[in-house]
Write a protein that holds these residues in place. Structure first.
Motif, PDB file in Angstrom:
ATOM      1  N   GLY A   1       5.845   0.578  -2.180  1.00 25.28           N
ATOM      2  CA  GLY A   1       5.581   1.456  -3.074  1.00 25.28           C
ATOM      3  C   GLY A   1       5.699   1.010  -4.711  1.00 25.28           C
ATOM      4  O   GLY A   1       5.673   1.665  -5.502  1.00 25.28           O
ATOM      5  N   VAL A   2       5.449  -0.345  -4.602  1.00 23.59           N
ATOM      6  CA  VAL A   2       5.535  -1.341  -5.744  1.00 23.59           C
ATOM      7  C   VAL A   2       4.163  -1.144  -6.453  1.00 23.59           C
ATOM      8  O   VAL A   2       3.098  -1.506  -5.923  1.00 23.59           O
ATOM      9  CB  VAL A   2       5.861  -2.472  -5.671  1.00 23.59           C
ATOM     10  CG1 VAL A   2       5.901  -3.420  -6.962  1.00 23.59           C
ATOM     11  CG2 VAL A   2       7.375  -2.693  -5.117  1.00 23.59           C
ATOM     12  N   GLY A   3       3.890  -0.550  -7.808  1.00 29.89           N
ATOM     13  CA  GLY A   3       2.745  -0.654  -8.527  1.00 29.89           C
ATOM     14  C   GLY A   3       2.957   0.207  -9.503  1.00 29.89           C
ATOM     15  O   GLY A   3       4.007   0.866  -9.886  1.00 29.89           O
ATOM     16  N   GLU A   4       1.662   0.677 -10.061  1.00 25.81           N
ATOM     17  CA  GLU A   4       1.377   1.595 -11.119  1.00 25.81           C
ATOM     18  C   GLU A   4       0.421   2.648 -10.897  1.00 25.81           C
ATOM     19  O   GLU A   4      -0.657   2.101 -10.391  1.00 25.81           O
ATOM     20  CB  GLU A   4       0.868   0.953 -12.443  1.00 25.81           C
ATOM     21  CG  GLU A   4       1.949  -0.210 -13.085  1.00 25.81           C
ATOM     22  CD  GLU A   4       1.523  -0.827 -14.200  1.00 25.81           C
ATOM     23  OE1 GLU A   4       1.661  -0.480 -15.311  1.00 25.81           O
ATOM     24  OE2 GLU A   4       0.687  -1.934 -13.805  1.00 25.81           O
ATOM     25  N   VAL A   5       0.667   3.883 -11.155  1.00 21.35           N
ATOM     26  CA  VAL A   5      -0.342   4.883 -10.920  1.00 21.35           C
ATOM     27  C   VAL A   5      -1.017   5.559 -12.212  1.00 21.35           C
ATOM     28  O   VAL A   5      -0.246   5.680 -13.270  1.00 21.35           O
ATOM     29  CB  VAL A   5       0.216   6.087 -10.064  1.00 21.35           C
ATOM     30  CG1 VAL A   5      -0.684   6.950  -9.891  1.00 21.35           C
ATOM     31  CG2 VAL A   5       0.971   5.565  -8.826  1.00 21.35           C
ATOM     32  N   ASP A   6      -2.291   5.658 -12.305  1.00 21.20           N
ATOM     33  CA  ASP A   6      -2.967   6.370 -13.427  1.00 21.20           C
ATOM     34  C   ASP A   6      -2.922   5.557 -14.438  1.00 21.20           C
ATOM     35  O   ASP A   6      -2.501   5.986 -15.545  1.00 21.20           O
ATOM     36  CB  ASP A   6      -2.605   8.028 -13.721  1.00 21.20           C
ATOM     37  CG  ASP A   6      -3.148   8.585 -12.510  1.00 21.20           C
ATOM     38  OD1 ASP A   6      -4.047   8.403 -11.939  1.00 21.20           O
ATOM     39  OD2 ASP A   6      -2.230   9.618 -12.033  1.00 21.20           O
TER      40      ASP A   6
ATOM     41  N   VAL B   1      -8.572   1.377  -6.458  1.00 21.66           N
ATOM     42  CA  VAL B   1      -7.057   0.657  -6.323  1.00 21.66           C
ATOM     43  C   VAL B   1      -7.405  -0.788  -7.071  1.00 21.66           C
ATOM     44  O   VAL B   1      -8.264  -1.485  -6.133  1.00 21.66           O
ATOM     45  CB  VAL B   1      -6.855   0.739  -4.613  1.00 21.66           C
ATOM     46  CG1 VAL B   1      -5.131  -0.204  -4.572  1.00 21.66           C
ATOM     47  CG2 VAL B   1      -6.576   2.026  -4.269  1.00 21.66           C
ATOM     48  N   ASP B   2      -6.647  -1.358  -7.596  1.00 20.53           N
ATOM     49  CA  ASP B   2      -6.709  -2.769  -8.116  1.00 20.53           C
ATOM     50  C   ASP B   2      -5.885  -3.434  -7.362  1.00 20.53           C
ATOM     51  O   ASP B   2      -4.673  -3.372  -7.606  1.00 20.53           O
ATOM     52  CB  ASP B   2      -6.462  -2.696  -9.614  1.00 20.53           C
ATOM     53  CG  ASP B   2      -6.478  -4.357 -10.085  1.00 20.53           C
ATOM     54  OD1 ASP B   2      -6.727  -4.996  -9.274  1.00 20.53           O
ATOM     55  OD2 ASP B   2      -6.134  -4.228 -11.268  1.00 20.53           O
TER      56      ASP B   2
ATOM     57  N   ASN C   1       0.773  -1.215   0.038  1.00 18.92           N
ATOM     58  CA  ASN C   1      -0.054   0.127  -0.028  1.00 18.92           C
ATOM     59  C   ASN C   1       0.860   1.323  -0.063  1.00 18.92           C
ATOM     60  O   ASN C   1       0.185   2.468   0.197  1.00 18.92           O
ATOM     61  CB  ASN C   1      -0.984  -0.069   1.216  1.00 18.92           C
ATOM     62  CG  ASN C   1      -0.088   0.085   2.432  1.00 18.92           C
ATOM     63  OD1 ASN C   1       0.980   0.069   2.725  1.00 18.92           O
ATOM     64  ND2 ASN C   1      -1.239   0.434   3.386  1.00 18.92           N
ATOM     65  N   GLY C   2       2.018   1.165  -0.317  1.00 15.31           N
ATOM     66  CA  GLY C   2       3.037   2.328  -0.451  1.00 15.31           C
ATOM     67  C   GLY C   2       2.281   3.313  -1.259  1.00 15.31           C
ATOM     68  O   GLY C   2       2.622   4.534  -0.784  1.00 15.31           O
ATOM     69  N   LEU C   3       1.913   3.056  -2.400  1.00 20.20           N
ATOM     70  CA  LEU C   3       1.534   4.002  -3.332  1.00 20.20           C
ATOM     71  C   LEU C   3       0.180   4.742  -2.918  1.00 20.20           C
ATOM     72  O   LEU C   3      -0.306   5.786  -3.246  1.00 20.20           O
ATOM     73  CB  LEU C   3       1.347   3.513  -4.898  1.00 20.20           C
ATOM     74  CG  LEU C   3       2.844   3.219  -5.711  1.00 20.20           C
ATOM     75  CD1 LEU C   3       2.410   2.581  -6.975  1.00 20.20           C
ATOM     76  CD2 LEU C   3       3.197   4.582  -5.746  1.00 20.20           C
ATOM     77  N   VAL C   4      -0.744   3.777  -2.264  1.00 22.20           N
ATOM     78  CA  VAL C   4      -2.013   4.156  -1.748  1.00 22.20           C
ATOM     79  C   VAL C   4      -1.752   5.414  -0.574  1.00 22.20           C
ATOM     80  O   VAL C   4      -2.430   6.546  -0.916  1.00 22.20           O
ATOM     81  CB  VAL C   4      -3.046   2.989  -1.203  1.00 22.20           C
ATOM     82  CG1 VAL C   4      -4.077   3.541  -0.520  1.00 22.20           C
ATOM     83  CG2 VAL C   4      -3.069   1.921  -2.366  1.00 22.20           C
TER      84      VAL C   4
END
Length: 155
Positions: free
Chosen positions: A123-128, A63-64, A45-48
């Motif tokens: 913070g692993v993931g993709e935004v927008d 959030v997927d 959830n780092g990016l969240v």
């Protein structure tokens, strides 16, 4: 005042997609709408946390989390940050935690379930990026409406 999704669908059904995936209503606001921001992440959830700490300006974060219920992608501290920053709501295809506290916040929150287990914070993931919920693709920048009947998204 937010229009009821059933009424909105009756008026504009050809312009809207209806999300068939069933979510729990967990926030203190049952009806909410706004432009979409998205995150795709898995058990992290780092990016969240990062995105919900920025100015929301009435947006809805979708959030997927891949449908995983193994750990929570949002709890009361991150949700309280979203309230302070002006977000309208958060929809999580995954789990949250601190359900009692979430229900007291003036924030729309929908999720598949809950789990007290924390997630990673790398913070692993993709935004927008476009994400899929069931058979509906949710695009950043499009408008989303949610209430107890469900979720509608602009095509």
């Amino acid at each position: 005042m937010t229009i009821a999704t059933a009424d909105l669908y009756d008026e504009r059904g050809d312009d809207l997609d209806s999300v068939s995936t069933q979510f729990l209503d967990l926030g203190g606001r049952e009806a909410f709408d706004g432009p979409v921001r998205t995150i795709r992440c898995h058990r992290d959830n780092g990016l969240v946390k990062q995105i919900l700490a920025t100015a929301g300006e009435g947006a809805v974060l979708v959030v997927d989390g891949g449908g995983s219920l193994a750990s929570a992608l949002m709890g009361d501290l991150i949700a309280a940050s979203a309230v302070r920053c002006g977000w309208a709501g958060v929809i999580i295809v995954g789990a949250v935690r601190d359900r009692a506290a979430l229900a007291e916040l003036p924030l729309g929150i929908k999720a598949l379930g809950s789990n007290p287990r924390k997630s990673a914070k790398d913070g692993v993931g993709e935004v927008d990026v476009p994400i899929r919920i069931g058979d509906v693709t949710v695009h950043p920048g499009r408008h989303l409406w949610a209430d107890r009947d469900g979720i509608l998204v602009e095509r």
